[in-house]
Structure formats: C-alpha cells, structure tokens
Motif scaffolding. Structure first.
Motif, PDB file in Angstrom:
ATOM      1  N   MET A  52       0.838  -1.198   0.000  1.00 15.71           N
ATOM      2  CA  MET A  52       0.000   0.000   0.000  1.00 15.71           C
ATOM      3  C   MET A  52       0.867   1.239   0.000  1.00 15.71           C
ATOM      4  N   LYS A  53       0.504   2.186  -0.867  1.00 15.48           N
ATOM      5  CA  LYS A  53       1.223   3.455  -0.959  1.00 15.48           C
ATOM      6  C   LYS A  53       0.219   4.592  -1.083  1.00 15.48           C
ATOM      7  N   VAL A  54       0.571   5.730  -0.510  1.00 14.88           N
ATOM      8  CA  VAL A  54      -0.215   6.952  -0.670  1.00 14.88           C
ATOM      9  C   VAL A  54       0.772   8.038  -1.044  1.00 14.88           C
ATOM     10  N   TRP A  55       0.471   8.794  -2.091  1.00 15.70           N
ATOM     11  CA  TRP A  55       1.351   9.890  -2.474  1.00 15.70           C
ATOM     12  C   TRP A  55       0.554  11.013  -3.102  1.00 15.70           C
ATOM     13  N   SER A  56       1.198  12.165  -3.180  1.00 17.32           N
ATOM     14  CA  SER A  56       0.541  13.311  -3.808  1.00 17.32           C
ATOM     15  C   SER A  56       1.513  13.989  -4.757  1.00 17.32           C
ATOM     16  N   ILE A  57       0.953  14.632  -5.752  1.00 19.80           N
ATOM     17  CA  ILE A  57       1.721  15.378  -6.748  1.00 19.80           C
ATOM     18  C   ILE A  57       1.057  16.739  -6.908  1.00 19.80           C
ATOM     19  N   THR A  58       1.843  17.783  -6.849  1.00 21.80           N
ATOM     20  CA  THR A  58       1.353  19.132  -7.126  1.00 21.80           C
ATOM     21  C   THR A  58       2.262  19.729  -8.180  1.00 21.80           C
ATOM     22  N   TRP A  96      -4.318  12.345 -16.987  1.00 19.97           N
ATOM     23  CA  TRP A  96      -4.033  11.369 -15.927  1.00 19.97           C
ATOM     24  C   TRP A  96      -4.460   9.961 -16.355  1.00 19.97           C
ATOM     25  N   ILE A  97      -5.671   9.854 -16.877  1.00 21.80           N
ATOM     26  CA  ILE A  97      -6.170   8.545 -17.308  1.00 21.80           C
ATOM     27  C   ILE A  97      -5.323   7.994 -18.443  1.00 21.80           C
ATOM     28  N   ASN A 118      -2.306  -7.825  -7.869  1.00 15.86           N
ATOM     29  CA  ASN A 118      -3.522  -7.133  -8.299  1.00 15.86           C
ATOM     30  C   ASN A 118      -3.568  -5.790  -7.587  1.00 15.86           C
ATOM     31  N   TYR A 119      -3.954  -4.737  -8.316  1.00 12.09           N
ATOM     32  CA  TYR A 119      -3.969  -3.390  -7.735  1.00 12.09           C
ATOM     33  C   TYR A 119      -5.331  -2.740  -7.831  1.00 12.09           C
ATOM     34  N   HIS A 120      -5.637  -1.975  -6.784  1.00 13.79           N
ATOM     35  CA  HIS A 120      -6.783  -1.075  -6.745  1.00 13.79           C
ATOM     36  C   HIS A 120      -6.173   0.303  -6.531  1.00 13.79           C
ATOM     37  N   GLN A 121      -6.361   1.181  -7.491  1.00 14.58           N
ATOM     38  CA  GLN A 121      -5.788   2.527  -7.399  1.00 14.58           C
ATOM     39  C   GLN A 121      -6.914   3.538  -7.372  1.00 14.58           C
ATOM     40  N   TYR A 122      -6.815   4.465  -6.419  1.00 13.51           N
ATOM     41  CA  TYR A 122      -7.809   5.520  -6.239  1.00 13.51           C
ATOM     42  C   TYR A 122      -7.089   6.858  -6.342  1.00 13.51           C
ATOM     43  N   ASP A 123      -7.581   7.739  -7.203  1.00 14.30           N
ATOM     44  CA  ASP A 123      -6.968   9.049  -7.412  1.00 14.30           C
ATOM     45  C   ASP A 123      -8.021  10.140  -7.271  1.00 14.30           C
ATOM     46  N   VAL A 124      -7.600  11.289  -6.764  1.00 18.52           N
ATOM     47  CA  VAL A 124      -8.428  12.489  -6.820  1.00 18.52           C
ATOM     48  C   VAL A 124      -7.584  13.554  -7.506  1.00 18.52           C
ATOM     49  N   ILE A 125      -8.200  14.288  -8.421  1.00 21.90           N
ATOM     50  CA  ILE A 125      -7.517  15.347  -9.170  1.00 21.90           C
ATOM     51  C   ILE A 125      -8.355  16.607  -9.081  1.00 21.90           C
ATOM     52  N   THR A 126      -7.703  17.708  -8.743  1.00 22.34           N
ATOM     53  CA  THR A 126      -8.392  18.996  -8.726  1.00 22.34           C
ATOM     54  C   THR A 126      -7.420  20.077  -9.180  1.00 22.34           C
ATOM     55  N   VAL A 127      -7.971  21.188  -9.638  1.00 23.60           N
ATOM     56  CA  VAL A 127      -7.167  22.320 -10.111  1.00 23.60           C
ATOM     57  C   VAL A 127      -7.571  23.546  -9.318  1.00 23.60           C
ATOM     58  N   LYS A 128      -6.552  24.283  -8.840  1.00 28.65           N
ATOM     59  CA  LYS A 128      -6.818  25.511  -8.093  1.00 28.65           C
ATOM     60  C   LYS A 128      -5.616  26.440  -8.227  1.00 28.65           C
ATOM     61  N   GLY A 129      -5.885  27.688  -8.550  1.00 26.21           N
ATOM     62  CA  GLY A 129      -4.830  28.695  -8.581  1.00 26.21           C
ATOM     63  C   GLY A 129      -3.661  28.374  -9.497  1.00 26.21           C
ATOM     64  N   LYS A 157      -2.559  25.453 -10.316  1.00 31.03           N
ATOM     65  CA  LYS A 157      -1.872  24.220  -9.936  1.00 31.03           C
ATOM     66  C   LYS A 157      -2.844  23.055 -10.031  1.00 31.03           C
ATOM     67  N   VAL A 158      -2.307  21.891 -10.365  1.00 29.88           N
ATOM     68  CA  VAL A 158      -3.095  20.666 -10.335  1.00 29.88           C
ATOM     69  C   VAL A 158      -2.630  19.863  -9.122  1.00 29.88           C
ATOM     70  N   TYR A 159      -3.589  19.375  -8.365  1.00 29.71           N
ATOM     71  CA  TYR A 159      -3.319  18.581  -7.172  1.00 29.71           C
ATOM     72  C   TYR A 159      -3.840  17.165  -7.409  1.00 29.71           C
ATOM     73  N   THR A 160      -2.999  16.191  -7.160  1.00 27.31           N
ATOM     74  CA  THR A 160      -3.382  14.796  -7.308  1.00 27.31           C
ATOM     75  C   THR A 160      -2.954  14.034  -6.066  1.00 27.31           C
ATOM     76  N   VAL A 161      -3.866  13.263  -5.510  1.00 28.82           N
ATOM     77  CA  VAL A 161      -3.539  12.368  -4.398  1.00 28.82           C
ATOM     78  C   VAL A 161      -3.952  10.967  -4.830  1.00 28.82           C
ATOM     79  N   THR A 162      -3.064  10.006  -4.584  1.00 22.13           N
ATOM     80  CA  THR A 162      -3.280   8.624  -5.003  1.00 22.13           C
ATOM     81  C   THR A 162      -3.156   7.671  -3.821  1.00 22.13           C
ATOM     82  N   ILE A 163      -4.056   6.729  -3.768  1.00 29.13           N
ATOM     83  CA  ILE A 163      -3.961   5.591  -2.850  1.00 29.13           C
ATOM     84  C   ILE A 163      -3.846   4.358  -3.736  1.00 29.13           C
ATOM     85  N   ASN A 164      -2.798   3.579  -3.542  1.00 27.99           N
ATOM     86  CA  ASN A 164      -2.520   2.432  -4.394  1.00 27.99           C
ATOM     87  C   ASN A 164      -2.347   1.207  -3.500  1.00 27.99           C
TER      88      ASN A 164
END
Length: 129
Positions: A13-19, A33-34, A78-89, A91-98
């Motif tokens: 399990m990993k959690v990371w973010s990219i800005t 992203w997709i 086998n992987y289950h990956q969950y991402d959230v992507i949003t844009v503000k100011g 910048k693009v913010y992405t947080v992933t749970i893998n």
C-alpha cells in the motif's frame, strides 16, 4: 481490524501526492491522468478498466475521483488505485492511494471496504493557499 493482513499474504500500500503548475482545465488534467495510467505496459486492466466521477473535495473545489483496477505483471500483484484530481490557482493537485495484493486475497477490496475508505480519505482533501 485487518484480518486479511494478519494472515501473512503480500499486501503493498502506498499513498502519495503530486502538485504541479498547470494551465489546463480540470477536464484536460483528468484526461491526461487517465491516459498516463494506460501508458504503463506492465498494467493489465480488468474489464471494468478505469471508472471516474466528478464531485467536490472538502474545501469546495470540483474534483475527479478515479478508480482503476489492474494486474501488474512486474510485481505479480492485483492493484486497486484511487486518485483524486483537482485544479486551483494554476496548480493541479493529485492524491493517489494504491493498494496491491497477491491472488491469495481475491476479495480484499470488499473485505476491507477499500472503496469506502479511499473515497472518504480523498474527499476530505482541504486545499489552503
């Protein structure tokens, strides 16, 4: 508890973010992203492939929530990956749970209620400037 983890099987399990800076719209960032998910040739996607929905995160920004389910040939997991992507100011913010798991746990997603866990964590994102 997590009885499946205690059973001694392989779980990764990993959690990371990219800005990063962006001049793209949220829709364009989501498409990029997709497309990037499919570029990794060692990922073999399930028939359900990639699912997406649009909603808001806790701080009120529109966001895309993306779920992908695939097998990674390199790690034999086998992987289950969950991402959230949003844009503000600008910048693009992405947080992933893998979460990766061996074939010993075919029902891991359901047993640990991963969808519920991931969506609650990712939707709680609160961006501050």
């Amino acid at each position: 508890g997590f009885p499946i983890i205690a059973a001694g099987g392989m779980i990764d399990m990993k959690v990371w973010s990219i800005t990063s800076k962006t001049d793209k719209s949220l829709e364009d960032e989501k498409k990029s992203w997709i497309n990037g998910l499919y570029l990794n040739k060692e990922r073999v996607f399930e028939s359900s492939g990639v699912k997406e929905c649009q909603d808001k995160i806790a701080s009120g920004e529109n966001a895309y929530f993306i779920k992908s389910t695939y097998f990674r040939t390199f790690k034999n997991l086998n992987y289950h990956q969950y991402d959230v992507i949003t844009v503000k100011g600008g910048k693009v913010y992405t947080v992933t749970i893998n979460i990766g798991h061996s074939a010993d746990y075919p029902n891991l997603q359901k047993a640990l209620n991963l969808d519920f866990f991931a969506w609650n964590l990712l939707s709680s994102l609160n961006l501050k400037e």
